[in-house]
Design a protein around this motif. Sequence first.
Motif, mmCIF file in Angstrom:
data_model
loop_
_atom_site.group_PDB
_atom_site.id
_atom_site.type_symbol
_atom_site.label_atom_id
_atom_site.label_comp_id
_atom_site.label_asym_id
_atom_site.label_seq_id
_atom_site.Cartn_x
_atom_site.Cartn_y
_atom_site.Cartn_z
ATOM 1 N N LEU A 182 -10.185 5.570 3.496
ATOM 2 C CA LEU A 182 -9.083 4.658 3.202
ATOM 3 C C LEU A 182 -8.003 5.355 2.391
ATOM 4 N N ILE A 183 -8.417 6.099 1.388
ATOM 5 C CA ILE A 183 -7.461 6.789 0.529
ATOM 6 C C ILE A 183 -6.689 7.845 1.315
ATOM 7 N N ARG A 184 -7.371 8.591 2.179
ATOM 8 C CA ARG A 184 -6.673 9.591 2.981
ATOM 9 C C ARG A 184 -5.627 8.944 3.892
ATOM 10 N N ALA A 185 -6.001 7.827 4.491
ATOM 11 C CA ALA A 185 -5.043 7.125 5.356
ATOM 12 C C ALA A 185 -3.852 6.624 4.539
ATOM 13 N N CYS A 186 -4.117 6.099 3.353
ATOM 14 C CA CYS A 186 -3.021 5.630 2.500
ATOM 15 C C CYS A 186 -2.110 6.786 2.104
ATOM 16 N N ALA A 187 -2.702 7.927 1.739
ATOM 17 C CA ALA A 187 -1.913 9.082 1.318
ATOM 18 C C ALA A 187 -1.036 9.597 2.450
ATOM 19 N N ALA A 188 -1.535 9.470 3.679
ATOM 20 C CA ALA A 188 -0.785 9.944 4.843
ATOM 21 C C ALA A 188 0.202 8.914 5.365
ATOM 22 N N GLY A 189 0.188 7.724 4.781
ATOM 23 C CA GLY A 189 1.054 6.661 5.281
ATOM 24 C C GLY A 189 0.618 6.116 6.620
ATOM 25 N N ASP A 190 -0.658 6.285 6.932
ATOM 26 C CA ASP A 190 -1.219 5.851 8.223
ATOM 27 C C ASP A 190 -1.645 4.388 8.101
ATOM 28 N N VAL A 191 -0.737 3.491 8.420
ATOM 29 C CA VAL A 191 -1.006 2.062 8.249
ATOM 30 C C VAL A 191 -2.163 1.612 9.131
ATOM 31 N N ASP A 192 -2.111 1.946 10.414
ATOM 32 C CA ASP A 192 -3.157 1.488 11.330
ATOM 33 C C ASP A 192 -4.517 2.050 10.937
ATOM 34 N N GLY A 193 -4.549 3.307 10.530
ATOM 35 C CA GLY A 193 -5.809 3.907 10.103
ATOM 36 C C GLY A 193 -6.365 3.230 8.869
ATOM 37 N N ALA A 194 -5.505 2.934 7.905
ATOM 38 C CA ALA A 194 -5.957 2.262 6.687
ATOM 39 C C ALA A 194 -6.487 0.871 6.992
ATOM 40 N N VAL A 195 -5.824 0.175 7.904
ATOM 41 C CA VAL A 195 -6.286 -1.166 8.280
ATOM 42 C C VAL A 195 -7.637 -1.090 8.982
ATOM 43 N N ARG A 196 -7.818 -0.085 9.846
ATOM 44 C CA ARG A 196 -9.112 0.062 10.540
ATOM 45 C C ARG A 196 -10.247 0.297 9.549
ATOM 46 N N VAL A 197 -10.026 1.143 8.564
ATOM 47 C CA VAL A 197 -11.073 1.408 7.563
ATOM 48 C C VAL A 197 -11.343 0.164 6.735
ATOM 49 N N THR A 198 -10.281 -0.538 6.370
ATOM 50 C CA THR A 198 -10.452 -1.779 5.616
ATOM 51 C C THR A 198 -11.301 -2.770 6.386
ATOM 52 N N ALA A 199 -11.032 -2.908 7.679
ATOM 53 C CA ALA A 199 -11.828 -3.813 8.511
ATOM 54 C C ALA A 199 -13.287 -3.375 8.539
ATOM 55 N N GLU A 200 -13.532 -2.065 8.593
ATOM 56 C CA GLU A 200 -14.917 -1.567 8.618
ATOM 57 C C GLU A 200 -15.637 -1.873 7.307
ATOM 58 N N ILE A 201 -14.935 -1.729 6.207
ATOM 59 C CA ILE A 201 -15.530 -2.032 4.898
ATOM 60 C C ILE A 201 -15.988 -3.482 4.852
ATOM 61 N N TRP A 202 -15.133 -4.389 5.303
ATOM 62 C CA TRP A 202 -15.463 -5.805 5.196
ATOM 63 C C TRP A 202 -16.446 -6.250 6.269
ATOM 64 N N ARG A 203 -16.482 -5.567 7.397
ATOM 65 C CA ARG A 203 -17.556 -5.833 8.372
ATOM 66 C C ARG A 203 -18.910 -5.510 7.764
ATOM 67 N N GLY A 204 -18.946 -4.436 6.986
ATOM 68 C CA GLY A 204 -20.195 -4.070 6.326
ATOM 69 C C GLY A 204 -20.682 -5.128 5.378
ATOM 70 N N LEU A 205 -19.769 -5.814 4.704
ATOM 71 C CA LEU A 205 -20.163 -6.900 3.809
ATOM 72 C C LEU A 205 -20.680 -8.095 4.593
#
Length: 212
Positions: A182-205
């Motif tokens: 998530l942090i790498r995607a944020c640092a790169a300005g990769d919006v779609d990538g950051a959203v995908r990781v966020t979705a994966e985190i919450w799927r895990g919950l």
Amino acid sequence: MEPVPRTLLRDRAYAAIRDAIVTGEIEPGAVVRDADLAERLGLSRAPVREAFSRLVDEGLLESKPQSYTRVTPVVAADVRDAAAVVGALHELVTRVAVPRLFAADVEAMRAANERFAAAVRAGEVEAALQADDDLHDVLVRVCGNRAAAATVARYIPLIRRLERRRFGEGGTCRSVELHDQLIRACAAGDVDGAVRVTAEIWRGLAELADSD
């Protein structure tokens, strides 16, 4: 729980009782009485009653008029529902926040994940959950959506109760690697990538709740 200063009494009573429920200091199924908690917190009964009303509304307490008020059990379906709502809002928050992040914001996320990793290794559940909150709160703050922030704050305690219990049973809470992604995607300005990781985190919950 410690006595609280006589400022913002309703909010302070709410926070103290909520935290005691989330940490398990007041266990699921325990009957709570306004007079008892008011004495423990050094307050009058009025702010404690107001806190009870809010906690009932948020699903941490249940009340039967003229009978009892007690801590709700940890119900997998409730946690799953809360995780679905909070996850969707975090995806929204991430999509809005990533283009607005400064280098200092990304560095704050990295520092939070370092604290998170250290706490997981040490088995320090409270520190791990606090660091996890600190990391995601950067995005919530930068997004600036007060409705999303309020809704996340409302439902996170339901989720934290299950997370804390699982951590105490030997789990590792959330993945440090997912945070890194998530942090790498944020640092790169990769919006779609950051959203995908966020979705994966919450799927895990959600899966955590399903396995309960």
